[in-house]
Scaffold this motif. Sequence first.
Motif, PDB file in Angstrom:
ATOM      1  N   PHE A   1       8.847  -1.449  -5.300  1.00 43.46           N
ATOM      2  CA  PHE A   1       7.985  -2.618  -5.102  1.00 43.46           C
ATOM      3  C   PHE A   1       8.529  -3.515  -3.987  1.00 43.46           C
ATOM      4  O   PHE A   1       7.768  -3.999  -3.146  1.00 43.46           O
ATOM      5  N   GLN A   2       9.819  -3.740  -3.961  1.00 38.64           N
ATOM      6  CA  GLN A   2      10.413  -4.582  -2.933  1.00 38.64           C
ATOM      7  C   GLN A   2      10.203  -3.976  -1.538  1.00 38.64           C
ATOM      8  O   GLN A   2       9.848  -4.687  -0.594  1.00 38.64           O
ATOM      9  N   GLU A   3      10.406  -2.689  -1.389  1.00 35.54           N
ATOM     10  CA  GLU A   3      10.182  -2.028  -0.095  1.00 35.54           C
ATOM     11  C   GLU A   3       8.722  -2.134   0.336  1.00 35.54           C
ATOM     12  O   GLU A   3       8.422  -2.430   1.490  1.00 35.54           O
ATOM     13  N   PHE A   4       7.830  -1.931  -0.627  1.00 33.26           N
ATOM     14  CA  PHE A   4       6.403  -2.011  -0.326  1.00 33.26           C
ATOM     15  C   PHE A   4       6.012  -3.418   0.096  1.00 33.26           C
ATOM     16  O   PHE A   4       5.320  -3.614   1.110  1.00 33.26           O
ATOM     17  N   SER A   5       6.434  -4.405  -0.654  1.00 29.16           N
ATOM     18  CA  SER A   5       6.024  -5.785  -0.360  1.00 29.16           C
ATOM     19  C   SER A   5       6.643  -6.281   0.939  1.00 29.16           C
ATOM     20  O   SER A   5       6.037  -7.070   1.653  1.00 29.16           O
ATOM     21  N   ARG A   6       7.864  -5.833   1.280  1.00 26.81           N
ATOM     22  CA  ARG A   6       8.475  -6.251   2.547  1.00 26.81           C
ATOM     23  C   ARG A   6       7.712  -5.692   3.744  1.00 26.81           C
ATOM     24  O   ARG A   6       7.622  -6.358   4.782  1.00 26.81           O
TER      25      ARG A   6
ATOM     26  N   GLU B   1       3.022 -12.690  -3.147  1.00 23.77           N
ATOM     27  CA  GLU B   1       1.776 -12.408  -2.424  1.00 23.77           C
ATOM     28  C   GLU B   1       1.374 -10.943  -2.608  1.00 23.77           C
ATOM     29  O   GLU B   1       0.188 -10.623  -2.781  1.00 23.77           O
ATOM     30  N   ALA B   2       2.331 -10.040  -2.601  1.00 25.90           N
ATOM     31  CA  ALA B   2       2.042  -8.625  -2.775  1.00 25.90           C
ATOM     32  C   ALA B   2       1.448  -8.360  -4.158  1.00 25.90           C
ATOM     33  O   ALA B   2       0.429  -7.675  -4.290  1.00 25.90           O
TER      34      ALA B   2
ATOM     35  N   THR C   1      -2.124  -9.842  -4.478  1.00 23.68           N
ATOM     36  CA  THR C   1      -3.113  -9.044  -3.744  1.00 23.68           C
ATOM     37  C   THR C   1      -3.468  -7.771  -4.510  1.00 23.68           C
ATOM     38  O   THR C   1      -4.642  -7.392  -4.589  1.00 23.68           O
ATOM     39  N   MET C   2      -2.461  -7.133  -5.097  1.00 24.11           N
ATOM     40  CA  MET C   2      -2.731  -5.917  -5.880  1.00 24.11           C
ATOM     41  C   MET C   2      -3.586  -6.240  -7.100  1.00 24.11           C
ATOM     42  O   MET C   2      -4.555  -5.529  -7.393  1.00 24.11           O
ATOM     43  N   LEU C   3      -3.251  -7.297  -7.806  1.00 30.45           N
ATOM     44  CA  LEU C   3      -4.033  -7.676  -8.988  1.00 30.45           C
ATOM     45  C   LEU C   3      -5.472  -8.045  -8.606  1.00 30.45           C
ATOM     46  O   LEU C   3      -6.414  -7.661  -9.307  1.00 30.45           O
ATOM     47  N   ASP C   4      -5.633  -8.791  -7.495  1.00 32.38           N
ATOM     48  CA  ASP C   4      -6.980  -9.153  -7.034  1.00 32.38           C
ATOM     49  C   ASP C   4      -7.797  -7.912  -6.670  1.00 32.38           C
ATOM     50  O   ASP C   4      -8.992  -7.823  -6.958  1.00 32.38           O
ATOM     51  N   PHE C   5      -7.130  -6.964  -6.029  1.00 29.16           N
ATOM     52  CA  PHE C   5      -7.820  -5.727  -5.649  1.00 29.16           C
ATOM     53  C   PHE C   5      -8.406  -5.036  -6.880  1.00 29.16           C
ATOM     54  O   PHE C   5      -9.578  -4.662  -6.897  1.00 29.16           O
ATOM     55  N   PHE C   6      -7.632  -4.865  -7.904  1.00 26.68           N
ATOM     56  CA  PHE C   6      -8.113  -4.199  -9.114  1.00 26.68           C
ATOM     57  C   PHE C   6      -9.171  -5.033  -9.829  1.00 26.68           C
ATOM     58  O   PHE C   6     -10.131  -4.499 -10.369  1.00 26.68           O
ATOM     59  N   PHE C   7      -8.997  -6.352  -9.822  1.00 30.09           N
ATOM     60  CA  PHE C   7      -9.946  -7.230 -10.507  1.00 30.09           C
ATOM     61  C   PHE C   7     -11.303  -7.232  -9.797  1.00 30.09           C
ATOM     62  O   PHE C   7     -12.343  -7.036 -10.411  1.00 30.09           O
ATOM     63  N   TYR C   8     -11.312  -7.448  -8.482  1.00 27.70           N
ATOM     64  CA  TYR C   8     -12.582  -7.553  -7.742  1.00 27.70           C
ATOM     65  C   TYR C   8     -13.316  -6.223  -7.640  1.00 27.70           C
ATOM     66  O   TYR C   8     -14.539  -6.180  -7.631  1.00 27.70           O
ATOM     67  N   ASN C   9     -12.592  -5.139  -7.550  1.00 27.27           N
ATOM     68  CA  ASN C   9     -13.233  -3.817  -7.453  1.00 27.27           C
ATOM     69  C   ASN C   9     -13.527  -3.208  -8.821  1.00 27.27           C
ATOM     70  O   ASN C   9     -14.098  -2.116  -8.894  1.00 27.27           O
ATOM     71  N   GLU C  10     -13.154  -3.895  -9.851  1.00 32.12           N
ATOM     72  CA  GLU C  10     -13.405  -3.484 -11.234  1.00 32.12           C
ATOM     73  C   GLU C  10     -12.961  -2.044 -11.505  1.00 32.12           C
ATOM     74  O   GLU C  10     -13.698  -1.212 -12.027  1.00 32.12           O
ATOM     75  N   ILE C  11     -11.757  -1.765 -11.092  1.00 33.13           N
ATOM     76  CA  ILE C  11     -11.186  -0.448 -11.374  1.00 33.13           C
ATOM     77  C   ILE C  11      -9.850  -0.631 -12.059  1.00 33.13           C
ATOM     78  O   ILE C  11      -9.229  -1.694 -11.980  1.00 33.13           O
ATOM     79  N   SER C  12      -9.435   0.420 -12.707  1.00 34.62           N
ATOM     80  CA  SER C  12      -8.153   0.408 -13.383  1.00 34.62           C
ATOM     81  C   SER C  12      -7.153   1.202 -12.535  1.00 34.62           C
ATOM     82  O   SER C  12      -7.518   2.198 -11.926  1.00 34.62           O
TER      83      SER C  12
END
Length: 126
Positions: free
Chosen positions: A17-22, A30-31, A34-45
């Motif tokens: 996660f640290q490598e990805f977010s950097r 922020e990382a 953004t991931m949580l918003d992506f799943f929430f707005y696109n209504e996917i799991s």
Amino acid sequence: MDSFIGIRFKKETAKRFQEFSRTHFESHTEALETMLDFFFYNEISPKEKLGPTGRTIEASLKKRINAVIAIMRDMEKTQTKPTVAMIESLFQTNEPSKKPLILEKKTVEEKPKVRFQEKQNHTNEL
């Protein structure tokens, strides 16, 4: 100022996660947001499969394109080329060669032209 809370993750997951977010974001918060918003707005799991990937779509398209090419080549061999050959043969205007009739004889023979002739002496011999 926002307060922070500690969440426990396995060491390998936290490092990933640290490598990805950097690489993609300015902060870890922020990382994750953004991931949580992506799943929430696109209504996917995150556990759902999103369908075929780009590689599988590309492979299936290549198979279909190769099949279409094979069909077109077969059509060209079995239909187009023979049809074009028949149409060309219809439009060709070859004059039939004139053959002499069997009864017709060539009576006129060309004599070779003489370039030089002997000069005859005509003297009065009486």
